[in-house]
Design a protein around this motif. Structure first.
Motif, PDB file in Angstrom:
ATOM      1  N   ALA A 132       1.016  -1.178  -0.062  1.00  0.00           N
ATOM      2  CA  ALA A 132      -0.132  -0.008   0.138  1.00  0.00           C
ATOM      3  C   ALA A 132       0.858   1.067   0.132  1.00  0.00           C
ATOM      4  N   THR A 133       1.717   1.297   0.836  1.00  0.00           N
ATOM      5  CA  THR A 133       2.739   2.509   0.645  1.00  0.00           C
ATOM      6  C   THR A 133       3.393   2.726  -0.712  1.00  0.00           C
ATOM      7  N   ILE A 134       4.020   1.512  -1.230  1.00  0.00           N
ATOM      8  CA  ILE A 134       4.630   1.664  -2.450  1.00  0.00           C
ATOM      9  C   ILE A 134       3.644   2.326  -3.616  1.00  0.00           C
ATOM     10  N   GLU A 135       2.285   1.609  -3.569  1.00  0.00           N
ATOM     11  CA  GLU A 135       1.197   2.016  -4.450  1.00  0.00           C
ATOM     12  C   GLU A 135       0.994   3.570  -4.168  1.00  0.00           C
ATOM     13  N   ALA A 136       0.975   3.901  -2.934  1.00  0.00           N
ATOM     14  CA  ALA A 136       0.527   5.463  -2.670  1.00  0.00           C
ATOM     15  C   ALA A 136       1.743   6.280  -3.084  1.00  0.00           C
ATOM     16  N   PHE A 137       2.729   5.950  -2.913  1.00  0.00           N
ATOM     17  CA  PHE A 137       4.155   6.579  -3.418  1.00  0.00           C
ATOM     18  C   PHE A 137       4.142   6.792  -4.849  1.00  0.00           C
ATOM     19  N   MET A 138       3.691   5.931  -5.589  1.00  0.00           N
ATOM     20  CA  MET A 138       3.629   5.752  -7.179  1.00  0.00           C
ATOM     21  C   MET A 138       2.620   6.755  -7.684  1.00  0.00           C
ATOM     22  N   GLU A 139       1.472   6.788  -6.980  1.00  0.00           N
ATOM     23  CA  GLU A 139       0.254   7.437  -7.253  1.00  0.00           C
ATOM     24  C   GLU A 139       0.710   8.863  -6.893  1.00  0.00           C
ATOM     25  N   GLU A 140       1.170   9.224  -5.920  1.00  0.00           N
ATOM     26  CA  GLU A 140       1.670  10.707  -5.721  1.00  0.00           C
ATOM     27  C   GLU A 140       2.721  11.114  -6.643  1.00  0.00           C
ATOM     28  N   VAL A 141       3.514  10.345  -7.163  1.00  0.00           N
ATOM     29  CA  VAL A 141       4.416  10.772  -8.376  1.00  0.00           C
ATOM     30  C   VAL A 141       3.635  11.048  -9.459  1.00  0.00           C
ATOM     31  N   ARG A 142       2.758   9.952  -9.844  1.00  0.00           N
ATOM     32  CA  ARG A 142       2.105  10.195 -11.139  1.00  0.00           C
ATOM     33  C   ARG A 142       1.189  11.264 -11.140  1.00  0.00           C
ATOM     34  N   GLU A 143       0.507  11.551  -9.958  1.00  0.00           N
ATOM     35  CA  GLU A 143      -0.592  12.706  -9.959  1.00  0.00           C
ATOM     36  C   GLU A 143       0.498  14.204  -9.911  1.00  0.00           C
ATOM     37  N   SER A 144       1.391  14.113  -9.107  1.00  0.00           N
ATOM     38  CA  SER A 144       2.151  15.343  -9.186  1.00  0.00           C
ATOM     39  C   SER A 144       2.725  15.776 -10.425  1.00  0.00           C
ATOM     40  N   LEU A 145       3.230  14.647 -11.536  1.00  0.00           N
ATOM     41  CA  LEU A 145       3.796  15.159 -12.562  1.00  0.00           C
ATOM     42  C   LEU A 145       2.388  15.371 -13.680  1.00  0.00           C
ATOM     43  N   SER A 146       1.358  14.301 -13.657  1.00  0.00           N
ATOM     44  CA  SER A 146       0.363  14.581 -14.647  1.00  0.00           C
ATOM     45  C   SER A 146      -0.592  15.599 -14.486  1.00  0.00           C
ATOM     46  N   THR A 147      -1.122  15.755 -13.282  1.00  0.00           N
ATOM     47  CA  THR A 147      -2.238  16.710 -13.024  1.00  0.00           C
ATOM     48  C   THR A 147      -1.580  18.062 -12.727  1.00  0.00           C
ATOM     49  N   ASN A 148      -0.428  18.207 -11.824  1.00  0.00           N
ATOM     50  CA  ASN A 148      -0.109  19.517 -11.310  1.00  0.00           C
ATOM     51  C   ASN A 148       1.129  19.929 -12.089  1.00  0.00           C
ATOM     52  N   LYS A 149       1.606  18.971 -12.931  1.00  0.00           N
ATOM     53  CA  LYS A 149       2.829  19.527 -13.721  1.00  0.00           C
ATOM     54  C   LYS A 149       3.949  19.830 -12.822  1.00  0.00           C
ATOM     55  N   GLU A 150       4.101  19.308 -11.584  1.00  0.00           N
ATOM     56  CA  GLU A 150       5.214  19.459 -10.646  1.00  0.00           C
ATOM     57  C   GLU A 150       6.264  18.650 -10.819  1.00  0.00           C
ATOM     58  N   ASP A 151       7.469  18.888 -10.588  1.00  0.00           N
ATOM     59  CA  ASP A 151       8.423  17.981 -10.675  1.00  0.00           C
ATOM     60  C   ASP A 151       8.594  17.321  -9.130  1.00  0.00           C
ATOM     61  N   VAL A 152       9.177  16.013  -8.978  1.00  0.00           N
ATOM     62  CA  VAL A 152       9.421  15.449  -7.741  1.00  0.00           C
ATOM     63  C   VAL A 152      10.806  15.179  -7.623  1.00  0.00           C
ATOM     64  N   PHE A 153      11.384  15.941  -6.594  1.00  0.00           N
ATOM     65  CA  PHE A 153      12.767  15.730  -6.304  1.00  0.00           C
ATOM     66  C   PHE A 153      13.128  14.857  -4.915  1.00  0.00           C
ATOM     67  N   LEU A 154      13.997  13.848  -4.985  1.00  0.00           N
ATOM     68  CA  LEU A 154      14.207  12.917  -3.967  1.00  0.00           C
ATOM     69  C   LEU A 154      15.708  12.915  -3.778  1.00  0.00           C
ATOM     70  N   ARG A 155      16.176  13.765  -2.980  1.00  0.00           N
ATOM     71  CA  ARG A 155      17.596  13.955  -2.708  1.00  0.00           C
ATOM     72  C   ARG A 155      18.308  12.664  -2.408  1.00  0.00           C
ATOM     73  N   GLY A 156      19.380  12.686  -3.160  1.00  0.00           N
ATOM     74  CA  GLY A 156      20.388  11.418  -3.215  1.00  0.00           C
ATOM     75  C   GLY A 156      19.829  10.382  -4.210  1.00  0.00           C
ATOM     76  N   PHE A 157      18.653  10.518  -4.579  1.00  0.00           N
ATOM     77  CA  PHE A 157      18.181   9.656  -5.648  1.00  0.00           C
ATOM     78  C   PHE A 157      18.109  10.061  -7.140  1.00  0.00           C
ATOM     79  N   GLY A 158      17.085  11.112  -6.955  1.00  0.00           N
ATOM     80  CA  GLY A 158      17.027  11.637  -8.453  1.00  0.00           C
ATOM     81  C   GLY A 158      15.841  12.286  -8.486  1.00  0.00           C
ATOM     82  N   SER A 159      15.374  12.924  -9.696  1.00  0.00           N
ATOM     83  CA  SER A 159      14.211  13.841  -9.709  1.00  0.00           C
ATOM     84  C   SER A 159      13.207  13.050 -11.050  1.00  0.00           C
ATOM     85  N   PHE A 160      12.094  13.339 -10.801  1.00  0.00           N
ATOM     86  CA  PHE A 160      11.057  12.716 -11.508  1.00  0.00           C
ATOM     87  C   PHE A 160      10.525  14.103 -12.207  1.00  0.00           C
ATOM     88  N   ILE A 161      10.842  14.361 -13.538  1.00  0.00           N
ATOM     89  CA  ILE A 161      10.542  15.790 -14.154  1.00  0.00           C
ATOM     90  C   ILE A 161       9.491  15.692 -15.333  1.00  0.00           C
TER      91      ILE A 161
END
Length: 91
Positions: A23-52
């Motif tokens: 459930a946690t993994i699925e919620a994380f993926m949904e938040e990234v998806r929603e941020s990118l598609s709906t809000n057009k916001e980039d997701v920055f994960l320090r030390g890992f990378g950015s979903f842009i």
């Protein structure tokens, strides 16, 4: 590695329940998806990378077999840019 493999590895390392981790993994993926598609916001994960969100301009393309041209509309698409520390770890 699949999502199921990631879930099983986290369950083994943390001792949490499989349903909670899934459930946690699925919620994380949904938040990234929603941020990118709906809000057009980039997701920055320090030390890992950015979903842009990247933008492709409108362009014309050719269908060589039918000898026609078509217009490909401008659109946004998701991309991942790894962090410098992550790239250094891979080398």
């Amino acid at each position: 590695m699949t999502k199921a493999d990631i879930i099983n590895n986290i369950v083994e390392k943390t001792g949490l329940g499989k349903k909670e981790v899934a459930a946690t993994i699925e919620a994380f993926m949904e938040e990234v998806r929603e941020s990118l598609s709906t809000n057009k916001e980039d997701v920055f994960l320090r030390g890992f990378g950015s979903f842009i969100v990247k933008h492709r301009a409108q362009k014309t393309a050719r269908n060589i077999s039918k000898n026609t041209t078509l217009v490909i509309e401008a659109h946004d698409y998701p991309a991942f840019k790894p962090a410098k520390s992550f790239i250094a770890k891979m080398k």
